[in-house]
Design a protein around this motif. Sequence first.
Motif, PDB file in Angstrom:
ATOM      1  N   MET A 153      21.595 -28.346  -7.072  1.00  9.11           N
ATOM      2  CA  MET A 153      20.592 -27.943  -8.058  1.00  9.11           C
ATOM      3  C   MET A 153      21.208 -27.840  -9.455  1.00  9.11           C
ATOM      4  SD  MET A 153      17.932 -24.722  -7.886  1.00  9.11           S
ATOM      5  CE  MET A 153      17.251 -25.411  -6.364  1.00  9.11           C
ATOM      6  N   GLU A 154      22.443 -27.340  -9.517  1.00 12.99           N
ATOM      7  CA  GLU A 154      23.123 -27.230 -10.805  1.00 12.99           C
ATOM      8  C   GLU A 154      23.466 -28.611 -11.364  1.00 12.99           C
ATOM      9  OE1 GLU A 154      25.286 -22.872 -10.114  1.00 12.99           O
ATOM     10  OE2 GLU A 154      26.300 -24.741  -9.559  1.00 12.99           O
ATOM     11  N   LEU A 155      23.878 -29.524 -10.503  1.00 12.86           N
ATOM     12  CA  LEU A 155      24.139 -30.899 -10.929  1.00 12.86           C
ATOM     13  C   LEU A 155      22.861 -31.539 -11.463  1.00 12.86           C
ATOM     14  CD1 LEU A 155      26.370 -32.088  -7.939  1.00 12.86           C
ATOM     15  CD2 LEU A 155      27.137 -31.637 -10.269  1.00 12.86           C
ATOM     16  N   GLU A 156      21.747 -31.251 -10.791  1.00 13.64           N
ATOM     17  CA  GLU A 156      20.459 -31.789 -11.224  1.00 13.64           C
ATOM     18  C   GLU A 156      20.050 -31.204 -12.573  1.00 13.64           C
ATOM     19  OE1 GLU A 156      15.830 -32.050  -9.612  1.00 13.64           O
ATOM     20  OE2 GLU A 156      17.448 -31.456  -8.242  1.00 13.64           O
ATOM     21  N   SER A 157      20.397 -29.940 -12.834  1.00 13.00           N
ATOM     22  CA  SER A 157      20.083 -29.315 -14.121  1.00 13.00           C
ATOM     23  C   SER A 157      20.805 -30.018 -15.259  1.00 13.00           C
ATOM     24  CB  SER A 157      20.463 -27.837 -14.101  1.00 13.00           C
ATOM     25  OG  SER A 157      19.695 -27.116 -13.179  1.00 13.00           O
ATOM     26  N   ILE A 158      22.086 -30.298 -15.059  1.00 15.31           N
ATOM     27  CA  ILE A 158      22.858 -30.984 -16.096  1.00 15.31           C
ATOM     28  C   ILE A 158      22.301 -32.388 -16.332  1.00 15.31           C
ATOM     29  CG2 ILE A 158      25.134 -31.883 -16.727  1.00 15.31           C
ATOM     30  CD1 ILE A 158      26.379 -29.627 -15.096  1.00 15.31           C
ATOM     31  N   THR A 159      22.004 -33.097 -15.238  1.00  9.81           N
ATOM     32  CA  THR A 159      21.433 -34.439 -15.357  1.00  9.81           C
ATOM     33  C   THR A 159      20.103 -34.401 -16.100  1.00  9.81           C
ATOM     34  OG1 THR A 159      22.486 -35.088 -13.273  1.00  9.81           O
ATOM     35  CG2 THR A 159      20.703 -36.477 -14.076  1.00  9.81           C
ATOM     36  N   GLY A 160      19.287 -33.363 -15.830  1.00 11.87           N
ATOM     37  CA  GLY A 160      18.009 -33.218 -16.519  1.00 11.87           C
ATOM     38  C   GLY A 160      18.183 -32.971 -18.006  1.00 11.87           C
ATOM     39  N   TRP A 161      19.182 -32.156 -18.376  1.00 10.52           N
ATOM     40  CA  TRP A 161      19.450 -31.926 -19.801  1.00 10.52           C
ATOM     41  C   TRP A 161      19.822 -33.226 -20.512  1.00 10.52           C
ATOM     42  CZ3 TRP A 161      23.142 -27.289 -18.480  1.00 10.52           C
ATOM     43  CH2 TRP A 161      22.374 -26.148 -18.193  1.00 10.52           C
ATOM     44  N   LEU A 162      20.592 -34.054 -19.822  1.00 10.74           N
ATOM     45  CA  LEU A 162      21.041 -35.315 -20.426  1.00 10.74           C
ATOM     46  C   LEU A 162      19.927 -36.359 -20.465  1.00 10.74           C
ATOM     47  CD1 LEU A 162      24.516 -35.533 -18.653  1.00 10.74           C
ATOM     48  CD2 LEU A 162      24.190 -35.344 -21.118  1.00 10.74           C
ATOM     49  N   ASP A 163      19.248 -36.572 -19.330  1.00 14.56           N
ATOM     50  CA  ASP A 163      18.294 -37.675 -19.210  1.00 14.56           C
ATOM     51  C   ASP A 163      16.868 -37.309 -19.632  1.00 14.56           C
ATOM     52  OD1 ASP A 163      20.364 -39.207 -18.282  1.00 14.56           O
ATOM     53  OD2 ASP A 163      19.910 -38.861 -16.168  1.00 14.56           O
ATOM     54  N   LYS A 164      16.390 -36.169 -19.143  1.00 14.57           N
ATOM     55  CA  LYS A 164      15.002 -35.776 -19.406  1.00 14.57           C
ATOM     56  C   LYS A 164      14.840 -35.136 -20.784  1.00 14.57           C
ATOM     57  CE  LYS A 164      11.206 -33.005 -17.547  1.00 14.57           C
ATOM     58  NZ  LYS A 164      10.796 -32.042 -16.483  1.00 14.57           N
ATOM     59  N   ASP A 165      15.719 -34.172 -21.085  1.00 15.83           N
ATOM     60  CA  ASP A 165      15.616 -33.462 -22.362  1.00 15.83           C
ATOM     61  C   ASP A 165      16.350 -34.167 -23.499  1.00 15.83           C
ATOM     62  OD1 ASP A 165      14.176 -31.331 -21.141  1.00 15.83           O
ATOM     63  OD2 ASP A 165      16.059 -30.547 -20.357  1.00 15.83           O
ATOM     64  N   SER A 166      17.224 -35.112 -23.144  1.00 14.57           N
ATOM     65  CA  SER A 166      17.982 -35.895 -24.136  1.00 14.57           C
ATOM     66  C   SER A 166      18.846 -35.020 -25.043  1.00 14.57           C
ATOM     67  CB  SER A 166      17.030 -36.749 -24.994  1.00 14.57           C
ATOM     68  OG  SER A 166      16.327 -37.668 -24.194  1.00 14.57           O
ATOM     69  N   TYR A 167      19.394 -33.948 -24.468  1.00 17.32           N
ATOM     70  CA  TYR A 167      20.330 -33.134 -25.234  1.00 17.32           C
ATOM     71  C   TYR A 167      21.655 -33.901 -25.349  1.00 17.32           C
ATOM     72  CZ  TYR A 167      17.240 -29.094 -24.330  1.00 17.32           C
ATOM     73  OH  TYR A 167      16.170 -28.242 -24.263  1.00 17.32           O
ATOM     74  N   PRO A 168      22.261 -33.946 -26.518  1.00 15.92           N
ATOM     75  CA  PRO A 168      23.588 -34.572 -26.633  1.00 15.92           C
ATOM     76  C   PRO A 168      24.596 -33.849 -25.761  1.00 15.92           C
ATOM     77  CG  PRO A 168      22.616 -34.220 -28.807  1.00 15.92           C
ATOM     78  CD  PRO A 168      21.753 -33.479 -27.823  1.00 15.92           C
ATOM     79  N   GLU A 169      25.516 -34.583 -25.189  1.00 13.35           N
ATOM     80  CA  GLU A 169      26.498 -33.986 -24.285  1.00 13.35           C
ATOM     81  C   GLU A 169      27.297 -32.886 -24.973  1.00 13.35           C
ATOM     82  OE1 GLU A 169      30.668 -35.305 -22.248  1.00 13.35           O
ATOM     83  OE2 GLU A 169      29.037 -36.758 -22.229  1.00 13.35           O
ATOM     84  N   GLU A 170      27.688 -33.145 -26.246  1.00 14.10           N
ATOM     85  CA  GLU A 170      28.490 -32.148 -26.945  1.00 14.10           C
ATOM     86  C   GLU A 170      27.705 -30.858 -27.198  1.00 14.10           C
ATOM     87  OE1 GLU A 170      26.949 -35.191 -29.980  1.00 14.10           O
ATOM     88  OE2 GLU A 170      27.844 -35.181 -27.972  1.00 14.10           O
ATOM     89  N   LEU A 171      26.361 -30.987 -27.310  1.00 12.68           N
ATOM     90  CA  LEU A 171      25.538 -29.799 -27.516  1.00 12.68           C
ATOM     91  C   LEU A 171      25.437 -28.981 -26.225  1.00 12.68           C
ATOM     92  CD1 LEU A 171      24.038 -28.721 -30.015  1.00 12.68           C
ATOM     93  CD2 LEU A 171      21.933 -29.614 -29.028  1.00 12.68           C
ATOM     94  N   ILE A 172      25.372 -29.680 -25.091  1.00 14.95           N
ATOM     95  CA  ILE A 172      25.342 -28.984 -23.806  1.00 14.95           C
ATOM     96  C   ILE A 172      26.639 -28.202 -23.600  1.00 14.95           C
ATOM     97  CG2 ILE A 172      25.241 -29.290 -21.291  1.00 14.95           C
ATOM     98  CD1 ILE A 172      23.536 -31.791 -21.814  1.00 14.95           C
ATOM     99  N   LEU A 173      27.766 -28.834 -23.941  1.00 17.83           N
ATOM    100  CA  LEU A 173      29.050 -28.151 -23.805  1.00 17.83           C
ATOM    101  C   LEU A 173      29.153 -26.980 -24.773  1.00 17.83           C
ATOM    102  CD1 LEU A 173      31.404 -31.240 -23.373  1.00 17.83           C
ATOM    103  CD2 LEU A 173      30.601 -29.653 -21.616  1.00 17.83           C
ATOM    104  N   ALA A 174      28.528 -27.120 -25.945  1.00 11.37           N
ATOM    105  CA  ALA A 174      28.497 -26.001 -26.893  1.00 11.37           C
ATOM    106  C   ALA A 174      27.689 -24.847 -26.317  1.00 11.37           C
ATOM    107  CB  ALA A 174      27.909 -26.455 -28.232  1.00 11.37           C
ATOM    108  N   GLY A 175      26.587 -25.170 -25.612  1.00  8.04           N
ATOM    109  CA  GLY A 175      25.798 -24.128 -24.953  1.00  8.04           C
ATOM    110  C   GLY A 175      26.589 -23.430 -23.870  1.00  8.04           C
TER     111      GLY A 175
END
Length: 219
Positions: A153-175
Amino acid sequence: MKVSNHEAELMAAFTAGWREGSISVPYLLLKHYHQWKLTEVEVMLMIHVMAFMEKERIDFPTLEELQERMSVPAEKVIAALQKLLKEGLLSIDDSIDPHSGIQYEKYNLNPLYERLAACWLEEAKQRKKQPEPVRKDIFSIFEKEFGRPLTPMELESITGWLDKDSYPEELILAGLKEAVFAGKVHFRYIDRILLEWSRNRITTVEQAKEHSQKFRSIR
């Protein structure tokens, strides 16, 4: 500023030469010809064929016409032409003039363009594959911070942030760093951070840092 007669002649000559125009040489040809084991002579011969066809409307320049524009002996021009035909990068087609009914030959560059198109498709496939190692890196960074393997489920959350929400990877890591700083290392809190940044149109790490500093100063 007064211009000399010599400078004026040079400028006129440059203008006249510029008006001769240019031809379109595929960038992919320059990029990949060495992979096809072509020599500079063979590539230059193809460029001359392109020039005759594009600028002078001569679809079948003679060997003499091609030789006149190259700096190698006639036998090398012939050998280069034979290789291009043998390798399937150039072909000679028979055609009939619709007005006179006379049969004539012409060069066909479509085999070259088909080869270049295949190269472009292969490069496009490689570009699609490139993000995958980066995805593995972001997952490993999360696992390192959490100190354990991530759940499906956690892996799916990260994938969703990248693919569905289109958050930049560096922004996710900043979060993730923001959650670590706050002592709330769980996905729900990180998701709230990313959602808050999205609502405030924050798209870069610098903007996120500035927003967090303002938020802390208010508190």
